[in-house]
Motif scaffolding. Structure first.
Motif, PDB file in Angstrom:
ATOM      1  N   ILE A  67      64.426 -26.463-111.616  1.00  0.00           N
ATOM      2  CA  ILE A  67      63.016 -26.133-111.996  1.00  0.00           C
ATOM      3  C   ILE A  67      62.691 -24.925-112.711  1.00  0.00           C
ATOM      4  N   SER A  68      63.380 -23.809-112.113  1.00  0.00           N
ATOM      5  CA  SER A  68      63.087 -22.581-112.674  1.00  0.00           C
ATOM      6  C   SER A  68      63.956 -22.304-113.739  1.00  0.00           C
ATOM      7  N   ALA A  69      65.231 -22.940-113.922  1.00  0.00           N
ATOM      8  CA  ALA A  69      65.965 -22.778-115.239  1.00  0.00           C
ATOM      9  C   ALA A  69      65.361 -23.475-116.424  1.00  0.00           C
ATOM     10  N   SER A  76      61.187 -19.670-123.154  1.00  0.00           N
ATOM     11  CA  SER A  76      61.945 -18.802-124.030  1.00  0.00           C
ATOM     12  C   SER A  76      61.633 -18.896-125.402  1.00  0.00           C
ATOM     13  N   PHE A  77      61.273 -20.263-125.590  1.00  0.00           N
ATOM     14  CA  PHE A  77      60.940 -20.547-127.023  1.00  0.00           C
ATOM     15  C   PHE A  77      59.329 -20.392-127.426  1.00  0.00           C
ATOM     16  N   GLU A  78      58.724 -19.923-126.581  1.00  0.00           N
ATOM     17  CA  GLU A  78      57.315 -19.641-126.734  1.00  0.00           C
ATOM     18  C   GLU A  78      56.957 -18.410-127.863  1.00  0.00           C
ATOM     19  N   PRO A  79      57.880 -17.626-128.140  1.00  0.00           N
ATOM     20  CA  PRO A  79      57.657 -16.928-129.215  1.00  0.00           C
ATOM     21  C   PRO A  79      57.535 -17.510-130.679  1.00  0.00           C
ATOM     22  N   LEU A  80      58.284 -18.622-130.758  1.00  0.00           N
ATOM     23  CA  LEU A  80      58.330 -19.351-132.129  1.00  0.00           C
ATOM     24  C   LEU A  80      56.998 -20.025-132.405  1.00  0.00           C
ATOM     25  N   VAL A  93      65.239 -12.632-131.895  1.00  0.00           N
ATOM     26  CA  VAL A  93      65.816 -11.696-130.770  1.00  0.00           C
ATOM     27  C   VAL A  93      65.048 -11.822-129.560  1.00  0.00           C
ATOM     28  N   THR A  94      63.869 -11.946-129.738  1.00  0.00           N
ATOM     29  CA  THR A  94      63.005 -12.245-128.496  1.00  0.00           C
ATOM     30  C   THR A  94      63.431 -13.554-127.602  1.00  0.00           C
ATOM     31  N   VAL A  95      63.568 -14.606-128.549  1.00  0.00           N
ATOM     32  CA  VAL A  95      63.903 -15.826-127.715  1.00  0.00           C
ATOM     33  C   VAL A  95      65.455 -15.847-127.166  1.00  0.00           C
ATOM     34  N   VAL A 100      69.261 -16.244-123.105  1.00  0.00           N
ATOM     35  CA  VAL A 100      70.670 -16.055-122.625  1.00  0.00           C
ATOM     36  C   VAL A 100      70.588 -15.074-121.186  1.00  0.00           C
ATOM     37  N   PRO A 101      70.327 -13.841-121.268  1.00  0.00           N
ATOM     38  CA  PRO A 101      70.126 -13.035-120.075  1.00  0.00           C
ATOM     39  C   PRO A 101      69.208 -13.240-119.001  1.00  0.00           C
ATOM     40  N   GLY A 102      68.240 -14.042-119.471  1.00  0.00           N
ATOM     41  CA  GLY A 102      67.195 -14.465-118.220  1.00  0.00           C
ATOM     42  C   GLY A 102      67.709 -15.437-117.558  1.00  0.00           C
TER      43      GLY A 102
END
Length: 181
Positions: A67-69, A76-80, A93-95, A100-102
């Motif tokens: 669920i977390s992943a 991660s795609f919210e900035p779009l 870059v924000t995405v 990836v690191p998150g």
């Protein structure tokens, strides 16, 4: 303090007292060590659950990781959603930084927790295979009904404290335990 808050406090205290009373009764009757192996079916599963012989942590941890992943990947795609006015580069870059690191950090954290659960389960299995024998209060291992054969190189160690026996020693020079032949 109004009437609703006072009733909530009294209800919480009554629940705590009832939980404590029922917990003591169940612990003193149903969960006693001498009841081990006595129950089967649903009662046996409940007994094992409360004795921590059946761990639910790892499956729950796997579910929470999934669920977390998924949440982190989707979020991660919210900035779009804020795309506009030539900010494409910074938003991508924000995405990438979130995606990836998150997920990598999330995965490492869950692997660490999984390793802890596996360690606990393995220790429980080892203890079960040893017949429930644990380390004695003195700090040494309990005596085994079947002593291990001496090593091929002729060096023998005390089964109680681990010190090395001399060639002619019949008792441990450190703790006095009789040498097994």
């Amino acid at each position: 303090m109004n009437l609703i808050n006072r009733n909530s406090v009294w209800f919480a205290l009554a629940c705590a007292l009832l939980a404590l009373t029922v917990g003591i009764v169940l612990f003193a009757t149903f969960l006693r060590r001498k009841n081990k192996g006595r129950f089967s079916g649903f009662s046996g599963r409940i007994y094992d659950f409360f004795q921590f012989n059946w761990l639910v942590g790892k499956p729950l941890l796997s579910f929470l990781y999934l669920i977390s992943a998924l949440f982190l990947t989707l979020y991660s795609f919210e900035p779009l959603l804020r795309l506009g006015n030539g900010q494409v580069g910074s938003i991508l870059v924000t995405v990438g930084v979130r995606l990836v690191p998150g997920n990598l950090i999330l995965r490492l954290a869950y692997e660490l927790l999984t390793a802890i659960f596996l360690l606990c389960r393995n220790i429980s299995e080892i203890n079960r295979k040893l017949g429930g024998k644990a380390l004695s209060d003195a700090g040494g291992a309990e005596q085994s009904a079947h002593p291990a054969p001496p090593p091929a190189n002729g060096i023998v160690f005390c089964r109680q404290c681990g010190n090395r026996f001399g060639a002619a020693d019949t008792m441990c020079p450190h703790c006095g335990t009789t040498r097994m032949q």
